[in-house]
Design a protein around this motif. Structure first.
Motif, PDB file in Angstrom:
ATOM      1  N   LYS A  43       8.440  43.860  29.696  1.00 30.67           N
ATOM      2  CA  LYS A  43       8.368  45.290  30.082  1.00 30.67           C
ATOM      3  C   LYS A  43       7.549  45.492  31.348  1.00 30.67           C
ATOM      4  CE  LYS A  43       9.164  47.309  25.610  1.00 30.67           C
ATOM      5  NZ  LYS A  43       8.455  47.354  24.334  1.00 30.67           N
ATOM      6  N   ASP A  88      -1.630  41.926  37.577  1.00 30.33           N
ATOM      7  CA  ASP A  88      -1.442  43.232  36.931  1.00 30.33           C
ATOM      8  C   ASP A  88      -2.227  44.296  37.704  1.00 30.33           C
ATOM      9  OD1 ASP A  88      -1.606  45.510  35.254  1.00 30.33           O
ATOM     10  OD2 ASP A  88      -0.982  44.244  33.571  1.00 30.33           O
ATOM     11  N   PHE A 106      -9.987  35.317  36.393  1.00 30.89           N
ATOM     12  CA  PHE A 106      -8.579  35.412  36.764  1.00 30.89           C
ATOM     13  C   PHE A 106      -8.170  34.489  37.913  1.00 30.89           C
ATOM     14  CE2 PHE A 106      -5.037  37.698  38.869  1.00 30.89           C
ATOM     15  CZ  PHE A 106      -4.140  37.638  37.837  1.00 30.89           C
ATOM     16  N   GLY A 123       3.534  38.422  44.792  1.00 28.41           N
ATOM     17  CA  GLY A 123       2.077  38.430  44.700  1.00 28.41           C
ATOM     18  C   GLY A 123       1.579  37.221  43.915  1.00 28.41           C
ATOM     19  N   GLY A 141       3.588  39.734  39.913  1.00 27.83           N
ATOM     20  CA  GLY A 141       2.273  39.759  40.540  1.00 27.83           C
ATOM     21  C   GLY A 141       1.152  39.907  39.549  1.00 27.83           C
ATOM     22  N   GLU A 191       1.198  42.306  48.706  1.00 29.22           N
ATOM     23  CA  GLU A 191      -0.120  42.922  48.486  1.00 29.22           C
ATOM     24  C   GLU A 191      -0.466  43.934  49.576  1.00 29.22           C
ATOM     25  OE1 GLU A 191       0.543  39.670  48.139  1.00 29.22           O
ATOM     26  OE2 GLU A 191      -0.451  38.897  46.344  1.00 29.22           O
TER      27      GLU A 191
HETATM   28  N1  CAA Z   1       1.345  45.010  37.785  1.00 25.62           N
HETATM   29  C1  CAA Z   1       1.458  45.853  36.744  1.00 25.62           C
HETATM   30  N2  CAA Z   1       2.646  46.368  36.338  1.00 25.62           N
HETATM   31  C2  CAA Z   1       3.751  46.015  37.024  1.00 25.62           C
HETATM   32  C3  CAA Z   1       3.699  45.128  38.123  1.00 25.62           C
HETATM   33  C4  CAA Z   1       2.433  44.619  38.494  1.00 25.62           C
HETATM   34  N3  CAA Z   1       2.294  43.745  39.495  1.00 25.62           N
HETATM   35  N4  CAA Z   1       4.956  44.992  38.611  1.00 25.62           N
HETATM   36  C5  CAA Z   1       5.763  45.731  37.832  1.00 25.62           C
HETATM   37  N5  CAA Z   1       5.031  46.360  36.872  1.00 25.62           N
HETATM   38  C6  CAA Z   1       5.502  47.276  35.828  1.00 25.62           C
HETATM   39  C7  CAA Z   1       5.800  48.661  36.397  1.00 25.62           C
HETATM   40  O1  CAA Z   1       4.606  49.433  36.486  1.00 25.62           O
HETATM   41  C8  CAA Z   1       6.758  49.196  35.371  1.00 25.62           C
HETATM   42  O2  CAA Z   1       6.023  49.602  34.227  1.00 25.62           O
HETATM   43  P1  CAA Z   1       6.292  51.075  33.573  1.00 25.62           P
HETATM   44  O3  CAA Z   1       7.696  50.987  33.075  1.00 25.62           O
HETATM   45  O4  CAA Z   1       5.259  51.136  32.506  1.00 25.62           O
HETATM   46  O5  CAA Z   1       6.125  52.065  34.677  1.00 25.62           O
HETATM   47  C9  CAA Z   1       7.559  47.949  34.971  1.00 25.62           C
HETATM   48  O6  CAA Z   1       6.767  46.833  35.341  1.00 25.62           O
HETATM   49  C10 CAA Z   1       8.895  47.834  35.696  1.00 25.62           C
HETATM   50  O7  CAA Z   1       8.636  47.914  37.101  1.00 25.62           O
HETATM   51  P2  CAA Z   1       9.402  48.944  38.076  1.00 25.62           P
HETATM   52  O8  CAA Z   1       9.791  50.189  37.338  1.00 25.62           O
HETATM   53  O9  CAA Z   1       8.540  49.135  39.290  1.00 25.62           O
HETATM   54  O10 CAA Z   1      10.711  48.095  38.387  1.00 25.62           O
HETATM   55  P3  CAA Z   1      11.607  48.152  39.719  1.00 25.62           P
HETATM   56  O11 CAA Z   1      12.816  47.348  39.402  1.00 25.62           O
HETATM   57  O12 CAA Z   1      11.788  49.564  40.167  1.00 25.62           O
HETATM   58  O13 CAA Z   1      10.741  47.404  40.849  1.00 25.62           O
HETATM   59  C11 CAA Z   1       9.334  45.645  41.738  1.00 25.62           C
HETATM   60  C12 CAA Z   1      10.451  46.044  40.735  1.00 25.62           C
HETATM   61  C13 CAA Z   1       9.860  45.748  43.173  1.00 25.62           C
HETATM   62  C14 CAA Z   1       8.944  44.210  41.427  1.00 25.62           C
HETATM   63  C15 CAA Z   1       8.133  46.598  41.567  1.00 25.62           C
HETATM   64  O14 CAA Z   1       7.786  46.645  40.163  1.00 25.62           O
HETATM   65  C16 CAA Z   1       6.897  46.199  42.312  1.00 25.62           C
HETATM   66  O15 CAA Z   1       6.827  46.407  43.501  1.00 25.62           O
HETATM   67  N6  CAA Z   1       5.906  45.614  41.613  1.00 25.62           N
HETATM   68  C17 CAA Z   1       4.625  45.247  42.203  1.00 25.62           C
HETATM   69  C18 CAA Z   1       4.732  44.006  43.069  1.00 25.62           C
HETATM   70  C19 CAA Z   1       3.397  43.721  43.718  1.00 25.62           C
HETATM   71  O16 CAA Z   1       2.862  44.493  44.483  1.00 25.62           O
HETATM   72  N7  CAA Z   1       2.824  42.562  43.372  1.00 25.62           N
HETATM   73  C20 CAA Z   1       1.545  42.138  43.905  1.00 25.62           C
HETATM   74  C21 CAA Z   1       0.442  42.491  42.937  1.00 25.62           C
HETATM   75  S1  CAA Z   1      -1.188  42.225  43.579  1.00 25.62           S
HETATM   76  C22 CAA Z   1      -1.472  40.555  43.421  1.00 25.62           C
HETATM   77  O17 CAA Z   1      -0.647  39.822  42.904  1.00 25.62           O
HETATM   78  C23 CAA Z   1      -2.811  40.073  43.943  1.00 25.62           C
HETATM   79  C24 CAA Z   1      -2.973  38.596  44.009  1.00 25.62           C
HETATM   80  O18 CAA Z   1      -2.685  37.961  44.999  1.00 25.62           O
HETATM   81  C25 CAA Z   1      -3.568  37.858  42.877  1.00 25.62           C
END
Ligand code: CAA
Length: 261
Positions: free
Chosen positions: A27, A70, A87, A111, A68, A135
């Motif tokens: 999810k 959370d 982490f 990410g 990525g 990011e």
């Molecule tokens: N953290 C927490 N929740 C996340 C997540 C994340 N990285 N990526 C997706 N989710 C969750 C969404 O919040 C959503 O939850 P809800 O239904 O409760 O709202 C669920 O997963 C489904 O996601 P979307 O509705 O956004 O799905 P989509 O198909 O429209 O988009 C996506 C998909 C393009 C991958 C988009 O979810 C997205 O951009 N996600 C974030 C990607 C990101 O920025 N990752 C980097 C994180 S920072 C990091 O990783 C730091 C590091 O270097 C350690």
């Protein structure tokens, strides 16, 4: 280490000498919270210590390997919260796994998810895979090795675009630029990845371990120091039963039976 541990965010199983760790937060697109990463590392270390396992496979589901770290868990963190959190250290523990680790990636590897795949030794990608370090879109930069491993894998120019402009790489682009080992049809990606890992798992265990150490050293040392390390590891293998067995099997035209000794 106990094999009876109950996991909440991952699934684990063994298949044909391969220890399989599957991220299981569908999810949240397998977003990596601290609990999930803790379980992933526990399972990787468990399989690293398991004599029935020759190679480890880390995977997600068809839609996402992992989208990525959370973001919801990090959103209000202070630098000290981040410092006190294990982490990011989990990626260092992944580096210390001695058996080969293969990532099987379908869908999003973004990410921390991309960083997790890149911290593995090899990547099998479904044709649906998308790799990225987005990011920048949430006001930060990669923190679990993304800038370093992406630059080493695909070169500076493309890594800059990926890190500074959030550009995603398709599976074919990832293959072209050397980020992944092969691209396979979507419906077969896990089966193909298990086959790939099982072939490695069947090989001489000590040679696998030292081969991995030697290739990894190429990223850490001068050529001269790397060559010296390789030579020492090569000589060391002549103290193993598996060297005698492998060479005798070749000469006598029979399959080798590895003991891992
Ligand atoms: N953290 C927490 N929740 C996340 C997540 C994340 N990285 N990526 C997706 N989710 C969750 C969404 O919040 C959503 O939850 P809800 O239904 O409760 O709202 C669920 O997963 C489904 O996601 P979307 O509705 O956004 O799905 P989509 O198909 O429209 O988009 C996506 C998909 C393009 C991958 C988009 O979810 C997205 O951009 N996600 C974030 C990607 C990101 O920025 N990752 C980097 C994180 S920072 C990091 O990783 C730091 C590091 O270097 C350690």
């Amino acid at each position: 280490m106990s094999n009876d541990k109950v996991f909440e965010n991952i699934l684990v199983r063994k298949d044909d000498g391969v220890g399989i760790v599957q991220l299981n937060r569908p999810k949240a697109l397998n977003a990596l919270n601290k609990e999930t990463m803790g379980e992933v590392i526990f399972a990787l270390e468990m399989f690293d210590a398991d004599d029935e396992v020759g190679c480890i496979l880390l995977t997600g589901n068809e839609r996402a390997f992992a989208a990525g770290a959370d973001i919801k868990q990090m959103a209000t963190a202070t630098p000290v919260d981040m410092l006190n959190n294990p982490f990011i250290d989990y990626w260092d523990r992944l580096r210390r796994i001695v058996k080969p680790v293969v990532a099987a990636v379908s869908g999003y590897a973004l990410g921390g998810g991309c960083e997790l795949a890149m911290a593995c030794d090899m990547i099998i990608a479904s044709e649906t895979a998308k790799f990225g370090q987005p990011e920048i879109n949430i006001g930060v930069i990669p923190g679990a090795g993304g800038t370093q491993r992406m630059a080493r894998a695909v070169g500076k120019a493309l890594a800059m675009e990926i890190v500074l402009n959030g550009r995603f790489l398709s599976a074919d682009e990832a293959l072209l630029h050397g980020l992944v080992n092969r691209v396979v049809p979507a419906e077969l990606y896990l089966e193909e990845a298990i086959k790939f890992a099982a072939e490695i798992a069947a090989r001489a265990p000590v040679a696998l371990r030292l081969g991995k150490e030697a290739v990894n050293a190429a990223y850490e040392t001068s050529l001269q120091a790397g060559l010296a390390l390789e030579r020492r590891l090569f000589y060391m293998l002549f103290a193993t039963d598996d060297q005698r067995e492998g060479m005798d099997a070749f000469i006598n035209k029979r399959p080798a039976e590895w003991k891992g000794q």
